[in-house]
Design a protein around this motif. Structure first.
Motif, PDB file in Angstrom:
ATOM      1  N   MET A  59       0.823  -1.215   0.000  1.00 26.86           N
ATOM      2  CA  MET A  59       0.000   0.000   0.000  1.00 26.86           C
ATOM      3  C   MET A  59       0.858   1.266   0.000  1.00 26.86           C
ATOM      4  SD  MET A  59      -3.192  -0.760  -0.206  1.00 26.86           S
ATOM      5  CE  MET A  59      -4.056   0.670   0.441  1.00 26.86           C
ATOM      6  N   ASN A  60       2.126   1.153  -0.385  1.00 27.33           N
ATOM      7  CA  ASN A  60       2.966   2.342  -0.463  1.00 27.33           C
ATOM      8  C   ASN A  60       2.384   3.368  -1.427  1.00 27.33           C
ATOM      9  OD1 ASN A  60       4.853   1.393   1.370  1.00 27.33           O
ATOM     10  ND2 ASN A  60       6.101   0.416  -0.202  1.00 27.33           N
ATOM     11  N   TRP A  61       1.759   2.878  -2.507  1.00 25.81           N
ATOM     12  CA  TRP A  61       1.183   3.790  -3.494  1.00 25.81           C
ATOM     13  C   TRP A  61       0.098   4.666  -2.877  1.00 25.81           C
ATOM     14  CZ3 TRP A  61      -3.928   4.053  -4.948  1.00 25.81           C
ATOM     15  CH2 TRP A  61      -4.753   3.008  -4.521  1.00 25.81           C
ATOM     16  N   TYR A  62      -0.658   4.102  -1.923  1.00 28.80           N
ATOM     17  CA  TYR A  62      -1.756   4.848  -1.323  1.00 28.80           C
ATOM     18  C   TYR A  62      -1.222   6.010  -0.488  1.00 28.80           C
ATOM     19  CZ  TYR A  62      -6.129   5.827   1.126  1.00 28.80           C
ATOM     20  OH  TYR A  62      -7.245   6.448   1.623  1.00 28.80           O
ATOM     21  N   ARG A  63      -0.063   5.802   0.153  1.00 25.88           N
ATOM     22  CA  ARG A  63       0.532   6.882   0.933  1.00 25.88           C
ATOM     23  C   ARG A  63       1.085   7.993   0.042  1.00 25.88           C
ATOM     24  NH1 ARG A  63       1.908   2.437   4.407  1.00 25.88           N
ATOM     25  NH2 ARG A  63       3.810   1.989   3.220  1.00 25.88           N
ATOM     26  N   GLU A  64       1.331   7.665  -1.224  1.00 24.11           N
ATOM     27  CA  GLU A  64       1.874   8.660  -2.151  1.00 24.11           C
ATOM     28  C   GLU A  64       0.815   9.640  -2.658  1.00 24.11           C
ATOM     29  OE1 GLU A  64       3.855   6.940  -5.457  1.00 24.11           O
ATOM     30  OE2 GLU A  64       5.191   5.698  -4.239  1.00 24.11           O
ATOM     31  N   ILE A  65      -0.422   9.189  -2.752  1.00 24.98           N
ATOM     32  CA  ILE A  65      -1.438  10.025  -3.387  1.00 24.98           C
ATOM     33  C   ILE A  65      -1.903  11.121  -2.438  1.00 24.98           C
ATOM     34  CG2 ILE A  65      -2.166   8.165  -4.921  1.00 24.98           C
ATOM     35  CD1 ILE A  65      -4.573   7.695  -3.178  1.00 24.98           C
ATOM     36  N   SER A  66      -2.430  12.180  -3.018  1.00 25.64           N
ATOM     37  CA  SER A  66      -2.811  13.365  -2.260  1.00 25.64           C
ATOM     38  C   SER A  66      -4.163  13.178  -1.575  1.00 25.64           C
ATOM     39  CB  SER A  66      -2.886  14.564  -3.202  1.00 25.64           C
ATOM     40  OG  SER A  66      -3.978  14.405  -4.106  1.00 25.64           O
ATOM     41  N   PRO A  67      -4.486  14.040  -0.594  1.00 21.96           N
ATOM     42  CA  PRO A  67      -5.818  13.979   0.029  1.00 21.96           C
ATOM     43  C   PRO A  67      -6.951  14.105  -0.974  1.00 21.96           C
ATOM     44  CG  PRO A  67      -4.342  15.338   1.349  1.00 21.96           C
ATOM     45  CD  PRO A  67      -3.603  15.017   0.082  1.00 21.96           C
ATOM     46  N   THR A  68      -6.767  14.936  -2.001  1.00 19.69           N
ATOM     47  CA  THR A  68      -7.812  15.081  -3.023  1.00 19.69           C
ATOM     48  C   THR A  68      -8.023  13.775  -3.764  1.00 19.69           C
ATOM     49  OG1 THR A  68      -7.349  17.434  -3.338  1.00 19.69           O
ATOM     50  CG2 THR A  68      -8.457  16.286  -5.141  1.00 19.69           C
ATOM     51  N   GLU A  69      -6.933  13.102  -4.118  1.00 15.92           N
ATOM     52  CA  GLU A  69      -7.045  11.808  -4.797  1.00 15.92           C
ATOM     53  C   GLU A  69      -7.733  10.776  -3.912  1.00 15.92           C
ATOM     54  OE1 GLU A  69      -3.270  11.386  -7.736  1.00 15.92           O
ATOM     55  OE2 GLU A  69      -2.784  11.832  -5.642  1.00 15.92           O
ATOM     56  N   LYS A  70      -7.414  10.781  -2.620  1.00 12.67           N
ATOM     57  CA  LYS A  70      -8.030   9.820  -1.695  1.00 12.67           C
ATOM     58  C   LYS A  70      -9.522  10.081  -1.538  1.00 12.67           C
ATOM     59  CE  LYS A  70      -3.794   9.039   0.971  1.00 12.67           C
ATOM     60  NZ  LYS A  70      -3.063   9.278   2.235  1.00 12.67           N
ATOM     61  N   ARG A  71      -9.899  11.349  -1.379  1.00  9.47           N
ATOM     62  CA  ARG A  71     -11.328  11.660  -1.231  1.00  9.47           C
ATOM     63  C   ARG A  71     -12.105  11.268  -2.479  1.00  9.47           C
ATOM     64  NH1 ARG A  71      -9.305  16.438   1.326  1.00  9.47           N
ATOM     65  NH2 ARG A  71      -9.481  17.566  -0.656  1.00  9.47           N
ATOM     66  N   THR A  72     -11.517  11.521  -3.630  1.00  7.90           N
ATOM     67  CA  THR A  72     -12.201  11.166  -4.869  1.00  7.90           C
ATOM     68  C   THR A  72     -12.315   9.653  -5.012  1.00  7.90           C
ATOM     69  OG1 THR A  72     -11.290  13.155  -5.906  1.00  7.90           O
ATOM     70  CG2 THR A  72     -12.215  11.489  -7.365  1.00  7.90           C
ATOM     71  N   LEU A  73     -11.254   8.939  -4.670  1.00  4.17           N
ATOM     72  CA  LEU A  73     -11.254   7.477  -4.732  1.00  4.17           C
ATOM     73  C   LEU A  73     -12.385   6.907  -3.886  1.00  4.17           C
ATOM     74  CD1 LEU A  73     -10.038   4.654  -5.307  1.00  4.17           C
ATOM     75  CD2 LEU A  73      -8.460   5.061  -3.404  1.00  4.17           C
ATOM     76  N   TRP A  74     -12.474   7.329  -2.642  1.00  2.00           N
ATOM     77  CA  TRP A  74     -13.471   6.727  -1.754  1.00  2.00           C
ATOM     78  C   TRP A  74     -14.873   7.255  -2.011  1.00  2.00           C
ATOM     79  CZ3 TRP A  74     -11.883   2.429  -0.379  1.00  2.00           C
ATOM     80  CH2 TRP A  74     -10.557   2.211  -0.028  1.00  2.00           C
ATOM     81  N   GLY A  75     -14.977   8.470  -2.554  1.00  2.30           N
ATOM     82  CA  GLY A  75     -16.290   8.957  -2.953  1.00  2.30           C
ATOM     83  C   GLY A  75     -16.859   8.143  -4.101  1.00  2.30           C
TER      84      GLY A  75
END
Length: 421
Positions: free
Chosen positions: A1-17
């Motif tokens: 899950m190293n890739w997940y730590r690389e992505i920005s908060p905006t990318e994470k919010r969009t992913l889970w939305g």
């Protein structure tokens, strides 16, 4: 899950939305298949009438996907996603108040418009937000949400029917379908529209004449600069949906009527299929960012064709069928988990939503011919043979079309790095 730590908060919010939207979409879609026996018993409708409701929902979903693609190119990705989520939530809720078959038929058709549109709008939004080297993983994870939603629908069905009488339980389940509308509050506050430069990059550039107006946007996906992408993408969508619908339509009938296997009706079989689908999405998510979209699609298409023919042609017991259902579910998930990233990377900003909507939903509409062919061929040959041939043709079409995929000239997002197709 190293890739997940690389992505920005905006990318994470969009992913889970987008993940939540697709999971809730799946719950609403799967509830109908679970309450079909209750509707038949309660309203005294025929199986063919119940099947017609399912059919109009799928057709509505395909049309909704096409319309949502155009809408996202006109009003923006986030706004289009909000509209589709509210739409399918509203009409799922209204299904709870249907007083007869005709009303439910109309409401399910309207629900389908939002159901199909949500995938298209969410897919384009996520592709333009996520950096290229992690785009496949993000898309695959969102596709796995369908399996989680499917499992949640089964759990909801079990709980509600355990405490509520059947004639009211199905209404309660549809009423619960309004919950996804609450997701819009999150979408409005937590997810931002990708900047225009993010949508302006990627693929050949169309001129202003091709980017202005709804009709021009529709015509834009057949512009000479992207015509190859549209033809190849449409054929991949056709083969992928054709193989999937042929198998899901006829394999249970074949195994039950010609092989006389009983495990199909067990919770164990359903659990294996759901779990294997989720794992298949994760496998495809990881693999496509390593070997590229083209070879990932080809691998899963070949694996699906082989697995279906093993099912159809080999002597098989209940136990063997239960074990084989795992690779069947796993491989069948691989192509859908790739299509989001693949289709998005084929088109420029001006027609990206329209192109993605067309490639995915053209296949959904025309793929109806494959289940029909299995039944027609089954009149003159064993059903298992017809199923194996039909699935081989459908998945073979995916392989051939994938070989003609063009390489993207530039990337979807400004943070992207070169991505193999």
């Amino acid at each position: 899950m190293n890739w997940y730590r690389e992505i920005s908060p905006t990318e994470k919010r969009t992913l889970w939305g987008c993940f939540a939207g697709w999971a809730l979409d799946a719950i609403d879609a799967q509830l109908f298949s679970l309450v079909i026996p209750t509707l038949i018993a309660t309203w005294g409708i025929a199986k063919g009438q119940a099947g017609l409701i399912g059919a109009v929902t799928l057709v509505g979903g395909a049309l909704g996907g096409l319309l949502a693609g155009v809408l996202s190119d006109r009003v923006g990705r986030v706004r289009a996603l909000q509209i589709t989520v509210i739409w399918f939530s509203l009409f799922t809720f209204l299904c709870a108040f249907a007083q007869n078959y005709e009303q439910l038929l109309v409401l399910k058709a309207l629900q389908g418009l939002g159901f199909g549109g949500e995938w298209t709008a969410g897919s384009v939004l996520l592709a333009e937000t996520m950096r290229a080297r992690h785009r496949g993983k993000a898309m695959g994870i969102v596709q796995s949400a369908w399996g989680f939603g499917w499992g949640a629908a089964v759990l909801l069905y079990t709980v509600v029917f355990s405490y509520v009488s059947p004639e009211w339980a199905w209404r309660v389940l549809f009423a619960i379908g309004v919950i996804p509308a609450g997701l819009v509050l999150y979408l409005r506050r937590g997810i931002v529209e990708p900047p225009r430069e993010a949508r302006a990059a990627g693929g050949p550039t169309l001129g202003p004449a091709q980017q202005a107006g709804t009709l021009s946007i529709l015509a834009g996906i057949f512009h000479p600069s992207v015509l190859r992408q549209t033809v190849v993408g449409g054929l991949i969508g056709l083969g992928a949906h054709g193989g999937y619908h042929a198998v899901t339509t006829w394999l249970p009938t074949y195994l039950k009527t010609e092989r006389h296997l009983s495990v199909l009706g067990t919770g164990g079989y359903l659990s294996v299929v759901i779990v294997s689908f989720i794992i298949g999405c994760f496998l495809s998510a990881w693999l496509q960012d390593r070997i590229g979209r083209r070879w990932n699609v080809i691998f899963f298409a070949l694996a699906s064709a082989i697995t279906v023919n093993l099912y159809a042609l080999l002597p098989i017991s209940d136990t063997a069928m239960l074990f084989l259902s795992f690779p069947l579910g796993l491989f069948s998930a691989g192509i859908p988990a790739t299509m989001g990233a693949l289709f998005n990377e084929l088109y420029p900003q001006g027609v990206r939503g329209t192109g993605v909507g067309f490639c995915y939903n053209f296949g959904r509409i025309v793929s109806a011919v494959f289940p029909f062919l299995v039944g027609h061929m089954g009149n003159s040959m064993p059903l298992g043979t017809a199923l194996g041939i039909d699935a081989g043709i459908a998945y073979g079409l995916v392989v051939v079309a994938a070989l003609f995929l063009p390489r993207p000239q530039t990337q979807v997002a400004p943070t992207a790095t070169p991505q193999r197709v």
